[in-house]
Design a protein around this motif. Structure first.
Motif, PDB file in Angstrom:
ATOM      1  N   TYR A 127       0.825  -1.208   0.000  1.00 58.85           N
ATOM      2  CA  TYR A 127       0.000   0.000   0.000  1.00 58.85           C
ATOM      3  C   TYR A 127       0.859   1.258   0.000  1.00 58.85           C
ATOM      4  CZ  TYR A 127      -3.805   3.156   1.402  1.00 58.85           C
ATOM      5  OH  TYR A 127      -4.727   4.168   1.457  1.00 58.85           O
ATOM      6  N   ARG A 128       1.919   1.229   0.795  1.00 48.24           N
ATOM      7  CA  ARG A 128       2.802   2.399   0.935  1.00 48.24           C
ATOM      8  C   ARG A 128       4.217   1.902   1.183  1.00 48.24           C
ATOM      9  NH1 ARG A 128       1.275   7.432   1.999  1.00 48.24           N
ATOM     10  NH2 ARG A 128      -0.777   6.772   2.793  1.00 48.24           N
ATOM     11  N   ALA A 129       5.037   1.874   0.124  1.00 51.13           N
ATOM     12  CA  ALA A 129       6.397   1.322   0.208  1.00 51.13           C
ATOM     13  C   ALA A 129       7.315   2.279   0.963  1.00 51.13           C
ATOM     14  CB  ALA A 129       6.932   1.034  -1.189  1.00 51.13           C
ATOM     15  N   ASP A 130       7.096   2.346   2.246  1.00 57.63           N
ATOM     16  CA  ASP A 130       7.842   3.256   3.113  1.00 57.63           C
ATOM     17  C   ASP A 130       8.202   2.495   4.392  1.00 57.63           C
ATOM     18  OD1 ASP A 130       8.798   5.199   4.816  1.00 57.63           O
ATOM     19  OD2 ASP A 130       7.124   6.579   4.540  1.00 57.63           O
ATOM     20  N   PRO A 131       9.497   2.335   4.685  1.00 52.53           N
ATOM     21  CA  PRO A 131       9.882   1.602   5.900  1.00 52.53           C
ATOM     22  C   PRO A 131       9.241   2.166   7.164  1.00 52.53           C
ATOM     23  CG  PRO A 131      11.802   1.981   4.505  1.00 52.53           C
ATOM     24  CD  PRO A 131      10.677   2.773   3.907  1.00 52.53           C
ATOM     25  N   LEU A 132       8.986   3.470   7.186  1.00 53.89           N
ATOM     26  CA  LEU A 132       8.377   4.067   8.370  1.00 53.89           C
ATOM     27  C   LEU A 132       6.958   3.544   8.603  1.00 53.89           C
ATOM     28  CD1 LEU A 132       9.566   7.793   8.070  1.00 53.89           C
ATOM     29  CD2 LEU A 132      10.436   6.017   9.608  1.00 53.89           C
ATOM     30  N   ALA A 133       6.284   3.169   7.510  1.00 55.47           N
ATOM     31  CA  ALA A 133       4.922   2.643   7.655  1.00 55.47           C
ATOM     32  C   ALA A 133       4.917   1.345   8.452  1.00 55.47           C
ATOM     33  CB  ALA A 133       4.298   2.424   6.282  1.00 55.47           C
ATOM     34  N   LEU A 134       5.983   0.569   8.328  1.00 60.68           N
ATOM     35  CA  LEU A 134       6.051  -0.709   9.035  1.00 60.68           C
ATOM     36  C   LEU A 134       6.194  -0.513  10.537  1.00 60.68           C
ATOM     37  CD1 LEU A 134       8.330  -2.746   6.603  1.00 60.68           C
ATOM     38  CD2 LEU A 134       5.833  -2.491   6.596  1.00 60.68           C
ATOM     39  N   LEU A 135       6.722   0.637  10.950  1.00 64.94           N
ATOM     40  CA  LEU A 135       6.867   0.899  12.379  1.00 64.94           C
ATOM     41  C   LEU A 135       5.517   0.951  13.087  1.00 64.94           C
ATOM     42  CD1 LEU A 135       9.668   3.640  12.371  1.00 64.94           C
ATOM     43  CD2 LEU A 135       9.906   1.178  12.794  1.00 64.94           C
ATOM     44  N   ALA A 136       4.474   1.237  12.331  1.00 63.31           N
ATOM     45  CA  ALA A 136       3.138   1.299  12.930  1.00 63.31           C
ATOM     46  C   ALA A 136       2.698  -0.056  13.481  1.00 63.31           C
ATOM     47  CB  ALA A 136       2.127   1.801  11.907  1.00 63.31           C
ATOM     48  N   LEU A 137       3.343  -1.126  13.012  1.00 62.08           N
ATOM     49  CA  LEU A 137       2.980  -2.459  13.462  1.00 62.08           C
ATOM     50  C   LEU A 137       3.680  -2.878  14.750  1.00 62.08           C
ATOM     51  CD1 LEU A 137       2.948  -4.387  10.060  1.00 62.08           C
ATOM     52  CD2 LEU A 137       0.977  -3.982  11.536  1.00 62.08           C
ATOM     53  N   LEU A 138       4.651  -2.115  15.197  1.00 63.90           N
ATOM     54  CA  LEU A 138       5.414  -2.520  16.374  1.00 63.90           C
ATOM     55  C   LEU A 138       4.545  -2.696  17.627  1.00 63.90           C
ATOM     56  CD1 LEU A 138       8.754  -0.512  16.013  1.00 63.90           C
ATOM     57  CD2 LEU A 138       8.337  -2.944  15.583  1.00 63.90           C
ATOM     58  N   PRO A 139       3.598  -1.775  17.916  1.00 65.65           N
ATOM     59  CA  PRO A 139       2.778  -1.987  19.123  1.00 65.65           C
ATOM     60  C   PRO A 139       1.962  -3.273  19.089  1.00 65.65           C
ATOM     61  CG  PRO A 139       2.668   0.303  18.437  1.00 65.65           C
ATOM     62  CD  PRO A 139       3.354  -0.436  17.337  1.00 65.65           C
ATOM     63  N   VAL A 140       1.318  -3.583  17.964  1.00 68.93           N
ATOM     64  CA  VAL A 140       0.507  -4.798  17.917  1.00 68.93           C
ATOM     65  C   VAL A 140       1.402  -6.028  17.928  1.00 68.93           C
ATOM     66  CG1 VAL A 140       0.309  -4.847  15.380  1.00 68.93           C
ATOM     67  CG2 VAL A 140      -1.428  -5.962  16.796  1.00 68.93           C
ATOM     68  N   ALA A 141       2.559  -5.958  17.276  1.00 65.61           N
ATOM     69  CA  ALA A 141       3.492  -7.090  17.311  1.00 65.61           C
ATOM     70  C   ALA A 141       3.965  -7.345  18.736  1.00 65.61           C
ATOM     71  CB  ALA A 141       4.683  -6.822  16.394  1.00 65.61           C
ATOM     72  N   GLY A 142       4.260  -6.278  19.465  1.00 66.39           N
ATOM     73  CA  GLY A 142       4.680  -6.424  20.849  1.00 66.39           C
ATOM     74  C   GLY A 142       3.590  -7.020  21.721  1.00 66.39           C
ATOM     75  N   HIS A 143       2.350  -6.607  21.474  1.00 68.65           N
ATOM     76  CA  HIS A 143       1.229  -7.128  22.259  1.00 68.65           C
ATOM     77  C   HIS A 143       1.040  -8.619  22.013  1.00 68.65           C
ATOM     78  CE1 HIS A 143      -2.615  -6.893  24.433  1.00 68.65           C
ATOM     79  NE2 HIS A 143      -3.040  -7.761  23.526  1.00 68.65           N
ATOM     80  N   LEU A 144       1.116  -9.042  20.760  1.00 68.96           N
ATOM     81  CA  LEU A 144       0.958 -10.457  20.448  1.00 68.96           C
ATOM     82  C   LEU A 144       2.101 -11.275  21.049  1.00 68.96           C
ATOM     83  CD1 LEU A 144      -0.246 -10.248  16.733  1.00 68.96           C
ATOM     84  CD2 LEU A 144      -1.641 -10.595  18.776  1.00 68.96           C
ATOM     85  N   ALA A 145       3.303 -10.714  21.026  1.00 69.27           N
ATOM     86  CA  ALA A 145       4.440 -11.404  21.645  1.00 69.27           C
ATOM     87  C   ALA A 145       4.225 -11.569  23.148  1.00 69.27           C
ATOM     88  CB  ALA A 145       5.731 -10.625  21.374  1.00 69.27           C
ATOM     89  N   TRP A 146       3.663 -10.549  23.782  1.00 70.90           N
ATOM     90  CA  TRP A 146       3.353 -10.639  25.215  1.00 70.90           C
ATOM     91  C   TRP A 146       2.355 -11.754  25.492  1.00 70.90           C
ATOM     92  CZ3 TRP A 146      -1.603  -9.781  27.172  1.00 70.90           C
ATOM     93  CH2 TRP A 146      -1.714  -9.851  28.563  1.00 70.90           C
ATOM     94  N   GLN A 147       1.340 -11.877  24.640  1.00 69.23           N
ATOM     95  CA  GLN A 147       0.356 -12.940  24.828  1.00 69.23           C
ATOM     96  C   GLN A 147       1.024 -14.307  24.851  1.00 69.23           C
ATOM     97  OE1 GLN A 147      -3.156 -13.023  22.349  1.00 69.23           O
ATOM     98  NE2 GLN A 147      -3.199 -10.809  22.165  1.00 69.23           N
ATOM     99  N   VAL A 148       1.901 -14.538  23.881  1.00 71.25           N
ATOM    100  CA  VAL A 148       2.568 -15.838  23.789  1.00 71.25           C
ATOM    101  C   VAL A 148       3.500 -16.059  24.971  1.00 71.25           C
ATOM    102  CG1 VAL A 148       4.150 -17.251  22.429  1.00 71.25           C
ATOM    103  CG2 VAL A 148       2.396 -15.891  21.273  1.00 71.25           C
ATOM    104  N   ALA A 149       4.263 -15.026  25.325  1.00 66.90           N
ATOM    105  CA  ALA A 149       5.258 -15.161  26.392  1.00 66.90           C
ATOM    106  C   ALA A 149       4.616 -15.433  27.745  1.00 66.90           C
ATOM    107  CB  ALA A 149       6.124 -13.909  26.458  1.00 66.90           C
ATOM    108  N   THR A 150       3.413 -14.923  27.962  1.00 67.35           N
ATOM    109  CA  THR A 150       2.761 -15.067  29.268  1.00 67.35           C
ATOM    110  C   THR A 150       1.658 -16.120  29.275  1.00 67.35           C
ATOM    111  OG1 THR A 150       1.186 -13.271  28.768  1.00 67.35           O
ATOM    112  CG2 THR A 150       3.273 -12.665  29.851  1.00 67.35           C
ATOM    113  N   LEU A 151       1.485 -16.839  28.177  1.00 66.56           N
ATOM    114  CA  LEU A 151       0.442 -17.852  28.093  1.00 66.56           C
ATOM    115  C   LEU A 151       0.786 -19.038  28.995  1.00 66.56           C
ATOM    116  CD1 LEU A 151      -2.175 -18.866  26.695  1.00 66.56           C
ATOM    117  CD2 LEU A 151      -0.707 -19.872  24.932  1.00 66.56           C
ATOM    118  N   ASP A 152      -0.184 -19.466  29.790  1.00 63.44           N
ATOM    119  CA  ASP A 152      -0.023 -20.629  30.666  1.00 63.44           C
ATOM    120  C   ASP A 152      -1.236 -21.535  30.468  1.00 63.44           C
ATOM    121  OD1 ASP A 152       0.345 -22.521  32.596  1.00 63.44           O
ATOM    122  OD2 ASP A 152       0.449 -21.138  34.283  1.00 63.44           O
TER     123      ASP A 152
END
Length: 302
Positions: free
Chosen positions: A244-269
């Protein structure tokens, strides 16, 4: 109340104040568990906000109403089809149809009423979006049977629950299909991940009564499997953003959701009965973070 309100209700007190029949109808449509319609609504927001037409609050209001009504209708239909199976699973045995408190005839009437609300919402959309929305009906109708014939009913659910992405997008534009395809595929992987977490609650009962799920299919590797699907979701979302927008800065917008999903996996019991449900419900925030990313990428420079 404990005999009539399902154990994982988020609003036990509110539901318990209702008279018996309205209470059972609310439970049947899962009005006491809003996480379901949040997860149905967020992909609608993804499509609307990535389309680059601004906030579109009126459209989102209609899509929210449709998500609540149609999620409720889907749950009613699912409970009608699955009544015999639900009676054999501890977590679902108290559901209104499975327990016999609501007849299937009454449930069908309630299903029609909810679908009429969905019809009102459908008529607010332009013709192209209406056609796309109606395309989901076959997927919805088949979903309750998937757990009987495949170990991956979560993949089918992913196709169903993310259809709003296609509706929201086509309401506003009719191009960039490669972007839409990448986001839709990513959303399917997201659903497989979070619904596998949800299915962890029922692994023992499901195995005994013959219900299939990705949680059972992954076995001892379930946490790694969820991590893999979440990683695939973020990767496909990143591909969609890049197309949609070939700009590396656009990918930074995904960092918060990626971090949240990683937290889910790391803390899953999986051995803590409350943990999988809490991690599953946390996906309302994952959806909000992804929606924010779509708004930033879709409307940057607008």
């Amino acid at each position: 109340m404990s005999e009539q309100v399902v154990p994982d209700s988020e609003h036990k007190g509110l539901v318990a104040r209702l008279p018996q029949l309205p209470r059972d109808l609310a439970l049947l449509a899962r009005f006491d568990r809003p996480i379901g319609w949040w997860l149905l609504f967020w992909p609608c927001v993804f499509g609307v906000w990535l389309a680059g037409a601004g906030a579109q609050w009126a459209l989102l209001g209609w899509l929210l109403a449709g998500s609540i009504a149609m999620r409720g209708a889907g749950c009613v239909y699912n409970d009608i089809v699955d009544a015999d199976l639900d009676r054999q699973v501890a977590r679902t045995a108290l559901r209104p149809v499975a327990s016999g408190r609501v007849s299937k005839r009454t449930a069908w009437g309630w299903l029609i009423a909810l679908c009429l609300v969905g019809l009102v919402v459908l008529l607010q959309l332009r013709l192209e979006a209406q056609i796309v929305a109606l395309g989901s009906l076959a997927l919805v109708a088949a979903y309750p049977f998937m757990k009987r014939i495949t170990w991956w009913p979560q993949a089918w659910l992913g196709m169903v629950f993310n259809w709003g992405l296609l509706v929201g997008w086509t309401q506003l534009r009719w191009d960039n299909w490669e972007v839409l395809a990448a986001l839709y595929a990513g959303c399917i992987c997201w659903v497989i991940g979070y619904d596998t977490i949800y299915a962890l609650q029922d692994r023992e009962d499901d195995a005994m009564v013959g219900i299939r799920s990705s949680a059972l299919a992954m076995g001892a590797r379930v946490q790694a499997g969820i991590a893999g699907f979440y990683a695939a979701a973020v990767g496909l979302w990143a591909l969609g953003f890049w197309l949609y927008r070939a700009d590396p800065l656009a990918l930074l917008a995904l960092l918060p959701v990626a971090g949240h999903l990683a937290w889910q996996v790391a803390t899953l019991d999986a051995d803590d009965p409350a943990n999988p449900l809490a991690r599953f419900r946390a996906n309302r925030w994952a959806g909000a973070l992804m929606a924010a990313a779509c708004f930033v990428v879709g409307n940057a420079g607008a």
